[in-house]
Enzyme design. Structure first.
Site, PDB file in Angstrom:
ATOM      1  N   ARG A 145      12.409   8.097 -23.905  1.00 22.43           N
ATOM      2  CA  ARG A 145      13.582   7.745 -23.093  1.00 22.43           C
ATOM      3  C   ARG A 145      14.151   6.383 -23.464  1.00 22.43           C
ATOM      4  O   ARG A 145      15.271   6.051 -23.131  1.00 22.43           O
ATOM      5  CB  ARG A 145      13.216   7.762 -21.597  1.00 22.43           C
ATOM      6  CG  ARG A 145      13.392   9.132 -20.977  1.00 22.43           C
ATOM      7  CD  ARG A 145      13.001   9.130 -19.528  1.00 22.43           C
ATOM      8  NE  ARG A 145      11.581   8.795 -19.383  1.00 22.43           N
ATOM      9  CZ  ARG A 145      10.998   8.558 -18.222  1.00 22.43           C
ATOM     10  NH1 ARG A 145      11.673   8.593 -17.110  1.00 22.43           N
ATOM     11  NH2 ARG A 145       9.711   8.260 -18.175  1.00 22.43           N
TER      12      ARG A 145
ATOM     13  N   CYS B 162       2.360   6.277 -25.695  1.00 22.13           N
ATOM     14  CA  CYS B 162       1.025   6.487 -25.114  1.00 22.13           C
ATOM     15  C   CYS B 162       0.578   7.932 -25.264  1.00 22.13           C
ATOM     16  O   CYS B 162      -0.551   8.196 -25.678  1.00 22.13           O
ATOM     17  CB  CYS B 162       1.008   6.100 -23.639  1.00 22.13           C
ATOM     18  SG  CYS B 162       1.069   4.323 -23.402  1.00 22.13           S
TER      19      CYS B 162
ATOM     20  N   GLU C  32      -5.648  10.101 -17.237  1.00 23.74           N
ATOM     21  CA  GLU C  32      -4.828  11.174 -17.809  1.00 23.74           C
ATOM     22  C   GLU C  32      -5.693  12.389 -18.146  1.00 23.74           C
ATOM     23  O   GLU C  32      -6.745  12.252 -18.748  1.00 23.74           O
ATOM     24  CB  GLU C  32      -4.107  10.684 -19.066  1.00 23.74           C
ATOM     25  CG  GLU C  32      -3.159   9.516 -18.829  1.00 23.74           C
ATOM     26  CD  GLU C  32      -1.970   9.873 -17.930  1.00 23.74           C
ATOM     27  OE1 GLU C  32      -1.748  11.073 -17.687  1.00 23.74           O
ATOM     28  OE2 GLU C  32      -1.274   8.938 -17.486  1.00 23.74           O
TER      29      GLU C  32
ATOM     30  N   HIS D  67      -3.886   5.147 -18.008  1.00 25.59           N
ATOM     31  CA  HIS D  67      -2.707   4.298 -17.774  1.00 25.59           C
ATOM     32  C   HIS D  67      -3.018   3.296 -16.661  1.00 25.59           C
ATOM     33  O   HIS D  67      -3.709   3.627 -15.691  1.00 25.59           O
ATOM     34  CB  HIS D  67      -1.502   5.143 -17.358  1.00 25.59           C
ATOM     35  CG  HIS D  67      -0.590   5.493 -18.490  1.00 25.59           C
ATOM     36  ND1 HIS D  67      -0.316   6.790 -18.855  1.00 25.59           N
ATOM     37  CD2 HIS D  67       0.127   4.703 -19.345  1.00 25.59           C
ATOM     38  CE1 HIS D  67       0.527   6.785 -19.888  1.00 25.59           C
ATOM     39  NE2 HIS D  67       0.805   5.532 -20.198  1.00 25.59           N
TER      40      HIS D  67
END
Ligand code: PCA
Length: 210
Positions: free
Chosen positions: A85, A138, A75, A162
């Site tokens: 979500r 995260c 990342e 990730h």
């Protein structure tokens, strides 16, 4: 090194399994402490704070599961925004709220992500750079980590990686990509070694994006 507890109905989270596997190892002269963070908006950063206080690390690599991604995902940028979500493990689902009020919109990882990518590719491990860690816990931990490190007196490198599903998780979804546990452990060890032994690259020009 941190990983998360299982979330979203899964029985296992590879990110914590990796942290647990590497706990106690010495890499490039540094002792790895592998720990678990809760996949909960309210508790993840207090848990991170307790770990930072207790261990005073030279390097922080936070790991998380990104089901659906095919490779180790380095990342680049943490954003000051939560847009969940799905509910977290405590049932919270904040939408369009800031992680830290009146703070930078984003931070770059201070891990040498290009050098890490090269090392992973050299080892034939599928890997990619990612421009977003999403809007869930995260990214919250990534942003919270970079915000803390940016204000720390000591210069401590940190960032977020990730990882894909494990094969046994991917089986439940048609065509979901996965990586075996041994590959993910080797990949993460390589990331740590590279971060500890690479003086700088472009991504080390740390900083905030306003
Ligand atoms: N992955 C989630 C949170 C915990 C985890 O392992 C995420 O990508 O936000």
């Amino acid at each position: 090194m941190t990983g998360f507890d299982p979330f979203g109905g899964e029985a296992i989270n590879p990110s914590f399994e990796i942290a647990r596997a590497l706990d106690g190892e010495i890499v490039a002269g540094h002792h790895i402490v592998g720990a678990m963070l809760p996949t909960e908006f309210a508790r993840s950063l207090p848990a991170l704070d307790a770990l930072l206080r207790r261990h005073r690390p030279a390097l922080v690599v936070a790991l998380g599961q990104a089901g659906g991604r095919a490779g180790i995902s380095l990342e680049r940028v943490a954003i000051n925004l939560i847009d969940a979500r799905v509910p977290d493990n405590a049932g919270d689902q904040p939408v369009d709220v800031r992680i830290v009020e009146n703070a930078a919109n984003a931070y770059f990882s201070t891990l040498p992500v290009k050098a890490m990518l090269a090392a992973l590719r050299e080892a034939d491990i599928p890997a990619e750079l990612s421009q977003t860690a999403g809007g869930f816990v995260c990214n919250q931990v990534f942003y919270g980590l970079m915000h803390r490190l940016a204000r720390a007196r000591r210069r401590v490198r940190g960032g977020f990686v990730h990882v894909p599903y494990l094969p046994e998780q991917a089986r439940k979804f048609e065509d979901a990509p996965s990586l075996p546990m041994e590959i993910m452990i080797a990949a993460t060890r390589l990331c740590v070694r590279t971060a500890l032994t690479t003086e700088s690259d472009l991504s080390y020009a740390a900083g905030t994006l306003h």
